[in-house]
Design a protein around this motif. Structure first.
Motif, mmCIF file in Angstrom:
data_model
loop_
_atom_site.group_PDB
_atom_site.id
_atom_site.type_symbol
_atom_site.label_atom_id
_atom_site.label_comp_id
_atom_site.label_asym_id
_atom_site.label_seq_id
_atom_site.Cartn_x
_atom_site.Cartn_y
_atom_site.Cartn_z
ATOM 1 N N PHE A 239 -9.947 12.718 -6.878
ATOM 2 C CA PHE A 239 -9.959 11.572 -5.934
ATOM 3 C C PHE A 239 -8.593 10.888 -6.466
ATOM 4 C CE2 PHE A 239 -10.856 7.342 -4.757
ATOM 5 C CZ PHE A 239 -11.631 7.586 -3.454
ATOM 6 N N LEU A 240 -7.658 10.880 -5.540
ATOM 7 C CA LEU A 240 -6.488 10.421 -5.379
ATOM 8 C C LEU A 240 -6.220 9.483 -4.038
ATOM 9 C CD1 LEU A 240 -4.246 12.791 -7.362
ATOM 10 C CD2 LEU A 240 -4.657 10.602 -8.009
ATOM 11 N N ALA A 241 -6.993 8.347 -3.846
ATOM 12 C CA ALA A 241 -7.001 7.489 -2.824
ATOM 13 C C ALA A 241 -7.219 6.236 -2.956
ATOM 14 C CB ALA A 241 -7.902 8.171 -1.713
ATOM 15 N N ALA A 242 -6.601 5.372 -2.167
ATOM 16 C CA ALA A 242 -6.718 3.863 -2.196
ATOM 17 C C ALA A 242 -6.610 3.295 -0.936
ATOM 18 C CB ALA A 242 -5.602 3.467 -3.060
ATOM 19 N N ASP A 243 -7.581 2.504 -0.477
ATOM 20 C CA ASP A 243 -7.507 1.453 0.658
ATOM 21 C C ASP A 243 -6.414 0.605 0.620
ATOM 22 O OD1 ASP A 243 -9.719 3.058 1.530
ATOM 23 O OD2 ASP A 243 -11.193 1.702 0.663
ATOM 24 N N GLY A 244 -5.686 0.043 1.689
ATOM 25 C CA GLY A 244 -4.860 -0.852 2.044
ATOM 26 C C GLY A 244 -5.455 -2.333 2.016
ATOM 27 N N GLU A 245 -4.546 -3.076 1.560
ATOM 28 C CA GLU A 245 -5.018 -4.803 1.341
ATOM 29 C C GLU A 245 -3.873 -5.459 2.249
ATOM 30 O OE1 GLU A 245 -6.990 -6.083 -2.444
ATOM 31 O OE2 GLU A 245 -5.934 -4.276 -3.144
ATOM 32 N N SER A 246 -4.228 -6.122 3.180
ATOM 33 C CA SER A 246 -3.229 -7.112 3.947
ATOM 34 C C SER A 246 -3.050 -8.262 2.938
ATOM 35 C CB SER A 246 -3.837 -7.457 5.205
ATOM 36 O OG SER A 246 -4.110 -6.475 6.092
ATOM 37 N N GLY A 247 -1.808 -8.631 2.877
ATOM 38 C CA GLY A 247 -1.193 -9.709 2.007
ATOM 39 C C GLY A 247 -0.890 -9.403 0.747
ATOM 40 N N LYS A 248 -1.005 -7.990 0.403
ATOM 41 C CA LYS A 248 -0.519 -7.482 -1.161
ATOM 42 C C LYS A 248 0.737 -7.332 -0.769
ATOM 43 C CE LYS A 248 -4.282 -8.814 -3.354
ATOM 44 N NZ LYS A 248 -4.222 -9.809 -4.401
ATOM 45 N N ARG A 249 1.323 -6.720 -1.952
ATOM 46 C CA ARG A 249 2.958 -6.162 -1.862
ATOM 47 C C ARG A 249 2.598 -5.025 -1.342
ATOM 48 N NH1 ARG A 249 7.146 -5.636 -6.635
ATOM 49 N NH2 ARG A 249 9.169 -5.212 -5.499
ATOM 50 N N PHE A 250 3.485 -4.801 -0.246
ATOM 51 C CA PHE A 250 3.832 -3.522 0.533
ATOM 52 C C PHE A 250 2.635 -2.777 1.112
ATOM 53 C CE2 PHE A 250 7.345 -3.239 -2.368
ATOM 54 C CZ PHE A 250 8.384 -3.347 -1.538
ATOM 55 N N GLY A 251 1.149 -3.792 1.154
ATOM 56 C CA GLY A 251 0.337 -3.362 1.878
ATOM 57 C C GLY A 251 -0.918 -2.532 1.154
ATOM 58 N N ASN A 252 -0.402 -2.348 -0.351
ATOM 59 C CA ASN A 252 -1.554 -1.568 -1.282
ATOM 60 C C ASN A 252 -1.048 -1.905 -2.558
ATOM 61 O OD1 ASN A 252 -2.917 0.817 -2.565
ATOM 62 N ND2 ASN A 252 -3.089 1.359 -0.424
ATOM 63 N N ILE B 234 4.762 -2.401 6.284
ATOM 64 C CA ILE B 234 4.829 -2.513 4.610
ATOM 65 C C ILE B 234 5.757 -3.623 4.493
ATOM 66 C CG2 ILE B 234 4.351 -0.354 4.189
ATOM 67 C CD1 ILE B 234 7.294 0.287 3.310
ATOM 68 N N GLU B 235 6.840 -3.822 5.443
ATOM 69 C CA GLU B 235 7.825 -5.052 5.289
ATOM 70 C C GLU B 235 7.225 -6.304 5.610
ATOM 71 O OE1 GLU B 235 10.940 -4.574 7.782
ATOM 72 O OE2 GLU B 235 11.958 -2.801 6.650
ATOM 73 N N THR B 236 5.692 -6.242 6.287
ATOM 74 C CA THR B 236 5.076 -7.381 6.558
ATOM 75 C C THR B 236 3.707 -7.700 5.780
ATOM 76 O OG1 THR B 236 4.135 -6.516 8.275
ATOM 77 C CG2 THR B 236 5.992 -8.006 8.603
ATOM 78 N N ASN B 237 3.755 -6.560 4.711
ATOM 79 C CA ASN B 237 2.863 -6.655 3.692
ATOM 80 C C ASN B 237 1.380 -6.456 4.370
ATOM 81 O OD1 ASN B 237 4.439 -6.949 1.538
ATOM 82 N ND2 ASN B 237 4.312 -9.182 1.793
ATOM 83 N N ARG B 238 1.285 -5.474 5.540
ATOM 84 C CA ARG B 238 -0.105 -5.038 6.197
ATOM 85 C C ARG B 238 -0.605 -4.116 5.500
ATOM 86 N NH1 ARG B 238 1.118 -5.065 12.429
ATOM 87 N NH2 ARG B 238 3.166 -4.390 11.926
ATOM 88 N N ALA B 239 -1.883 -3.852 5.717
ATOM 89 C CA ALA B 239 -2.903 -2.841 4.998
ATOM 90 C C ALA B 239 -2.172 -1.459 5.319
ATOM 91 C CB ALA B 239 -4.127 -3.033 4.852
ATOM 92 N N VAL B 240 -2.080 -0.650 4.281
ATOM 93 C CA VAL B 240 -1.969 0.773 4.764
ATOM 94 C C VAL B 240 -2.475 1.438 3.374
ATOM 95 C CG1 VAL B 240 -0.104 2.489 4.742
ATOM 96 C CG2 VAL B 240 0.465 0.145 5.447
ATOM 97 N N ALA B 241 -3.286 2.400 3.958
ATOM 98 C CA ALA B 241 -4.152 3.361 2.941
ATOM 99 C C ALA B 241 -3.419 4.634 2.666
ATOM 100 C CB ALA B 241 -5.392 3.641 3.404
ATOM 101 N N TYR B 242 -3.706 5.184 1.225
ATOM 102 C CA TYR B 242 -2.788 6.305 0.866
ATOM 103 C C TYR B 242 -3.624 7.395 0.379
ATOM 104 C CZ TYR B 242 1.587 3.500 1.433
ATOM 105 O OH TYR B 242 2.737 2.730 2.120
ATOM 106 N N HIS B 243 -3.271 8.460 0.355
ATOM 107 C CA HIS B 243 -4.097 9.702 -0.257
ATOM 108 C C HIS B 243 -3.155 10.716 -0.612
ATOM 109 C CE1 HIS B 243 -7.360 12.514 -0.825
ATOM 110 N NE2 HIS B 243 -6.423 13.412 0.103
ATOM 111 N N ILE B 244 -3.348 11.153 -1.752
ATOM 112 C CA ILE B 244 -2.612 12.068 -2.373
ATOM 113 C C ILE B 244 -3.435 13.295 -2.716
ATOM 114 C CG2 ILE B 244 -0.997 12.799 -4.229
ATOM 115 C CD1 ILE B 244 -0.543 9.766 -4.741
#
Length: 530
Positions: free
Chosen positions: A190-203, A252-262
């Motif tokens: 499990f190498l995943a993380a949900d994005g968060e709006s307002g956080k730095r670079f969205g995650n 990511i420049e506007t710190n909007r949520a982006v989820a990542y999975h490796i």
């Protein structure tokens, strides 16, 4: 059809050091064990799940990782349990359909012929007996599945049931036990993380900067592996999304949520990073606006798309187009073939300057039962191999990127009526029309709101009107290429010729009629004879 609700892009993590790979493996193993434990607890709760049990599970995971990682794990667990629940319901519906068909065919006399809408009786007593035993087996399976549904029990395998069953067939899969073990462990990480709006670079958990630097927030037991501040580990490699990279950079420049999975591709030995985000709900354009510039009707077949361009009145334009694909081989090969065919279809639609594409709303779920089509094994394999659900999702997402709308229509009788009304009239010495090409015209006309047939029935006979030629190809008053057919002569029907002379003399009537007589007839008195 509504547009896509999300976007996912993927790129390779290159130039990783051995230490980077060791850290990724350790984090994936640790968080994978937590995810397995949480999934077991969720399955044990069953239908007794509540917000309190969810909060208790999350608090337990937070002590072993972090609050954000615990939230991502519990969310993934709920999604996996809900997916298993939906699959269980679909399995029960499939069993019910098979039981219904078996009961119907067993009730018919042996050897009775079927119809186009329903199968007939079985051919022999031996076949009838074997099907009766199959009915009993399906009823037992249905009873067990219904009991599990009522109890809220689901069957879930982290890593995939297919990979689990491969362990017992390593020779056929051409794998060693070590290779299978590597795939199994990588599939359960499990190498995943949900994005968060307002956080730095969205995650905050998996952070990817605008320069491509990737860093991971390590869980508490692995904090000693950090090489940056605040318990973070920064990978030596850089990421650069070639596809939709500008859209990702804007987020990511506007710190909007982006989820990542490796994840690790064990066959190639490569690491990949997938970025995904949601799209805002966009109101689809009105149907009349989509129809204003015509339509492209697409008939979906087992090996190609048959498409035809129609104007806004439903008239075919040009020649049919066919976009072939091959659905044999691996899932990746089939997916690539569908993407390539859809790309060519969308590019042609853009050149034709249409605003929408009409497709059939196909769903072969009730048709895939084993007893639906009897001995027609190849036909059942044919419809089972058509990826209708994946096709619609892929076409909607790809068309949205080019500003095209998708209109889904009822697939009933499109091939039959298309061949009946359009195949023969459009066949010329220089144009070959197939049944599938004619079906594309029928689908396009149905998407435009026109009837499939070329002409409507004439009006009935009465004193002031006679049965004449009635067309629905274009509206009254429209001229030009899409206009109504002009009159055969320069004069209105029944009027004099432009020269004022008759083109032929009147012919004598072959029927002789008596002129009306002015003589009055008087009835004589009856003569009585003795």
């Amino acid at each position: 059809m509504p547009g896509p609700c999300g976007v996912a892009i993927r790129d390779r993590l290159k130039h990783l050091t051995p230490q980077d790979e060791r850290v990724l493996r350790a984090v994936g193993e640790h968080q994978g064990a937590l995810a397995s434990r949480d999934l077991k607890a969720r399955c044990a709760d069953g239908l007794e799940h509540s917000a309190d049990t969810w909060a208790a599970r999350k608090r337990e995971l937070t002590a072993l990782s972090s609050s954000r990682i615990a939230g991502a794990i519990t969310k993934a667990t709920h999604d996996q349990w809900a997916l298993a629940r939906r699959c269980q319901a679909a399995h029960i519906r499939k069993l019910e359909a098979g039981i219904k068909t078996l009961r119907y065919r067993l009730s018919l006399p042996i050897g009775e012929k079927g119809t186009k809408r329903a199968a007939g009786g079985y051919r022999s007593k031996g076949e009838w007996f074997s099907k009766s035993r199959r009915l009993a087996a399906l009823e037992v399976r249905h009873t067990a599945a219904a009991a599990e549904w009522q109890a809220g029990r689901v069957r879930v395998v982290r890593g995939g049931r297919r990979l689990l069953n491969t362990r017992h067939h390593l020779t056929q899969a051409e794998l060693t036990e070590e290779q299978w073990r590597e795939r199994w462990e990588a599939g359960r990480w499990f190498l995943a993380a949900d994005g968060e709006s307002g956080k730095r670079f969205g995650n905050e958990t998996i952070r990817v900067t605008d320069t491509g630097e990737v860093s991971i927030k390590l869980p508490a037991p692995l904090a000693h592996l950090a090489n940056a501040r605040h318990g973070r580990y920064t990978l030596s490699g850089r990421i650069a999304f070639a596809h939709r990279g500008a859209e990702w950079a804007d987020r990511i420049e506007t710190n909007r949520a982006v989820a990542y999975h490796i994840h690790l591709d064990t066959d190639r030995g490569r690491w990949y990073l997938t970025a995904s985000w949601q799209r805002p709900l966009v109101q689809t354009i009105p149907l009349e606006t989509a129809r204003a510039r015509g339509m492209i009707g697409v008939d979906t077949n087992a090996d190609h798309f048959a498409a035809y361009h129609l104007d806004r009145h439903g008239n075919p334009i040009g020649d049919p187009h066919r976009f072939g694909y091959d659905l044999s081989g691996t899932a990746g090969h089939r997916d690539a073939q569908i993407r390539h065919a859809l790309t060519r279809l969308i590019n042609w639609a853009k050149r034709a300057s249409v605003a929408a594409i009409g497709i059939e709303d196909l769903d072969f779920t009730p048709e895939k039962t084993r007893e639906k089509h009897g001995r027609r094994k190849r036909f059942r394999q044919l419809i089972s191999g058509m990826p209708t659900g994946k096709l619609k999702a892929r076409l909607v997402s790809m068309a949205a990127e080019h500003g095209l709308s998708i209109v889904a229509v009822d697939p009933a009788y499109t091939s039959l009526w298309g061949a009946q009304h359009w195949q023969k009239p459009l066949t010329t010495p220089h144009r070959t029309m197939s049944r599938h090409d004619a079906a594309g015209i029928a689908i396009g006309r149905r998407a435009l709101g026109h009837p499939v047939r070329r002409r409507t029935a004439p009006p009935p006979h009465d004193q002031s009107d006679r049965a004449g030629r009635r067309t629905v190809q274009a509206g009254p008053g429209d001229r030009g290429r899409e206009g109504t057919r002009p009159p055969a002569t320069d004069r209105p029907p029944g009027g004099p010729s432009p020269s004022g002379k008759r083109k032929r003399g009147t012919s004598a009537s072959s029927t002789v009629r008596d002129a009306p007589s002015t003589r009055q007839w008087v009835q004589d008195s009856l003569i009585c004879t003795g």
